[in-house]
Write an enzyme that holds these catalytic residues in place. Sequence first.
Site, PDB file in Angstrom:
ATOM      1  N   CYS A 100     -28.575 -24.223 -48.591  1.00 47.44           N
ATOM      2  CA  CYS A 100     -29.849 -23.506 -48.680  1.00 47.44           C
ATOM      3  C   CYS A 100     -29.736 -22.276 -49.570  1.00 47.44           C
ATOM      4  O   CYS A 100     -30.732 -21.844 -50.167  1.00 47.44           O
ATOM      5  CB  CYS A 100     -30.350 -23.162 -47.292  1.00 47.44           C
ATOM      6  SG  CYS A 100     -30.864 -24.664 -46.416  1.00 47.44           S
TER       7      CYS A 100
ATOM      8  N   CYS B  30     -33.209 -28.456 -43.242  1.00 46.88           N
ATOM      9  CA  CYS B  30     -33.109 -27.060 -42.817  1.00 46.88           C
ATOM     10  C   CYS B  30     -34.468 -26.371 -42.968  1.00 46.88           C
ATOM     11  O   CYS B  30     -35.342 -26.822 -43.708  1.00 46.88           O
ATOM     12  CB  CYS B  30     -32.081 -26.315 -43.668  1.00 46.88           C
ATOM     13  SG  CYS B  30     -30.366 -26.703 -43.272  1.00 46.88           S
TER      14      CYS B  30
ATOM     15  N   GLU C 111     -35.143 -23.791 -44.532  1.00 48.93           N
ATOM     16  CA  GLU C 111     -35.360 -23.341 -45.909  1.00 48.93           C
ATOM     17  C   GLU C 111     -35.920 -24.471 -46.771  1.00 48.93           C
ATOM     18  O   GLU C 111     -36.619 -24.213 -47.759  1.00 48.93           O
ATOM     19  CB  GLU C 111     -34.055 -22.815 -46.505  1.00 48.93           C
ATOM     20  CG  GLU C 111     -33.517 -21.560 -45.821  1.00 48.93           C
ATOM     21  CD  GLU C 111     -32.643 -21.852 -44.598  1.00 48.93           C
ATOM     22  OE1 GLU C 111     -32.719 -22.972 -44.045  1.00 48.93           O
ATOM     23  OE2 GLU C 111     -31.872 -20.969 -44.212  1.00 48.93           O
TER      24      GLU C 111
ATOM     25  N   ASN D  10     -36.745 -25.984 -39.224  1.00 52.54           N
ATOM     26  CA  ASN D  10     -35.842 -27.125 -39.358  1.00 52.54           C
ATOM     27  C   ASN D  10     -36.414 -28.350 -38.654  1.00 52.54           C
ATOM     28  O   ASN D  10     -37.087 -28.250 -37.622  1.00 52.54           O
ATOM     29  CB  ASN D  10     -34.425 -26.801 -38.858  1.00 52.54           C
ATOM     30  CG  ASN D  10     -34.359 -26.329 -37.435  1.00 52.54           C
ATOM     31  OD1 ASN D  10     -35.276 -25.694 -36.929  1.00 52.54           O
ATOM     32  ND2 ASN D  10     -33.247 -26.625 -36.768  1.00 52.54           N
ATOM     33  N   VAL D  11     -36.148 -29.493 -39.264  1.00 52.97           N
ATOM     34  CA  VAL D  11     -36.620 -30.776 -38.742  1.00 52.97           C
ATOM     35  C   VAL D  11     -35.427 -31.723 -38.737  1.00 52.97           C
ATOM     36  O   VAL D  11     -34.949 -32.135 -39.800  1.00 52.97           O
ATOM     37  CB  VAL D  11     -37.768 -31.349 -39.605  1.00 52.97           C
ATOM     38  CG1 VAL D  11     -38.188 -32.724 -39.091  1.00 52.97           C
ATOM     39  CG2 VAL D  11     -38.964 -30.396 -39.612  1.00 52.97           C
ATOM     40  N   GLU D  12     -34.934 -32.030 -37.549  1.00 47.96           N
ATOM     41  CA  GLU D  12     -33.731 -32.859 -37.437  1.00 47.96           C
ATOM     42  C   GLU D  12     -34.085 -34.348 -37.429  1.00 47.96           C
ATOM     43  O   GLU D  12     -35.262 -34.727 -37.367  1.00 47.96           O
ATOM     44  CB  GLU D  12     -32.964 -32.458 -36.170  1.00 47.96           C
ATOM     45  CG  GLU D  12     -32.502 -31.001 -36.262  1.00 47.96           C
ATOM     46  CD  GLU D  12     -31.622 -30.564 -35.110  1.00 47.96           C
ATOM     47  OE1 GLU D  12     -31.589 -31.250 -34.068  1.00 47.96           O
ATOM     48  OE2 GLU D  12     -30.960 -29.510 -35.268  1.00 47.96           O
TER      49      GLU D  12
ATOM     50  N   CYS E 127     -27.369 -21.589 -44.744  1.00 48.52           N
ATOM     51  CA  CYS E 127     -26.164 -22.372 -45.025  1.00 48.52           C
ATOM     52  C   CYS E 127     -25.951 -22.429 -46.536  1.00 48.52           C
ATOM     53  O   CYS E 127     -26.820 -22.038 -47.331  1.00 48.52           O
ATOM     54  CB  CYS E 127     -26.287 -23.767 -44.430  1.00 48.52           C
ATOM     55  SG  CYS E 127     -27.447 -24.847 -45.300  1.00 48.52           S
TER      56      CYS E 127
END
Length: 150
Positions: free
Chosen positions: A111, A74, A76, A63-65, A108
């Site tokens: 995803c 996410c 995925e 994940n990369v916020e 989620c």
Amino acid sequence: MTTSERGKTTPGEPTSSAAPDIDWQALAVAARSAASRAYAPYSQFRVGAAGLTATGRIVTGCNVENVSYGLTLCAECGLVSALHDGGSGERLVAVTTVSGSGEPCPPCGRCRQLLLEHGGPGCLIDCDGTIRTVGELLPLGFTTDRLAEG
Ligand code: THU
């Protein structure tokens, strides 16, 4: 089938008979490694995803916020990008998603739709200690069949 019962297994009916053996341990190791590379300064919740392709390749994502929280990617998403970046148009056969602590982390809703598109309803997911299919996780998922009805 639970994760502890499995070890190395051959997928059953939900996936193609040409699908490779699934080494769930290798997927878990790859997913944990991906989680260690997550960029999650806002939630502090690292996620790693590892997928096995129909030709036996393992692809991963983390994940990369983003400071604009809604733009977060996410794990995925990264996984699917890596799948296509491989260039062979492959499908996902099995996916493991874990949190930074290495515990299974169910995908989620969004995803699940991604995994449906790139693995189909028979794609196997190590979700919560039990192997489930994408079709089980996303019943009546939106597919291209619907587009024809428009
Ligand atoms: N997250 C994922 O990477 N995959 C999921 O399926 C669930 C949520 C991430 C997004 C966000 O960076 C963090 O987990 C907390 O929601």
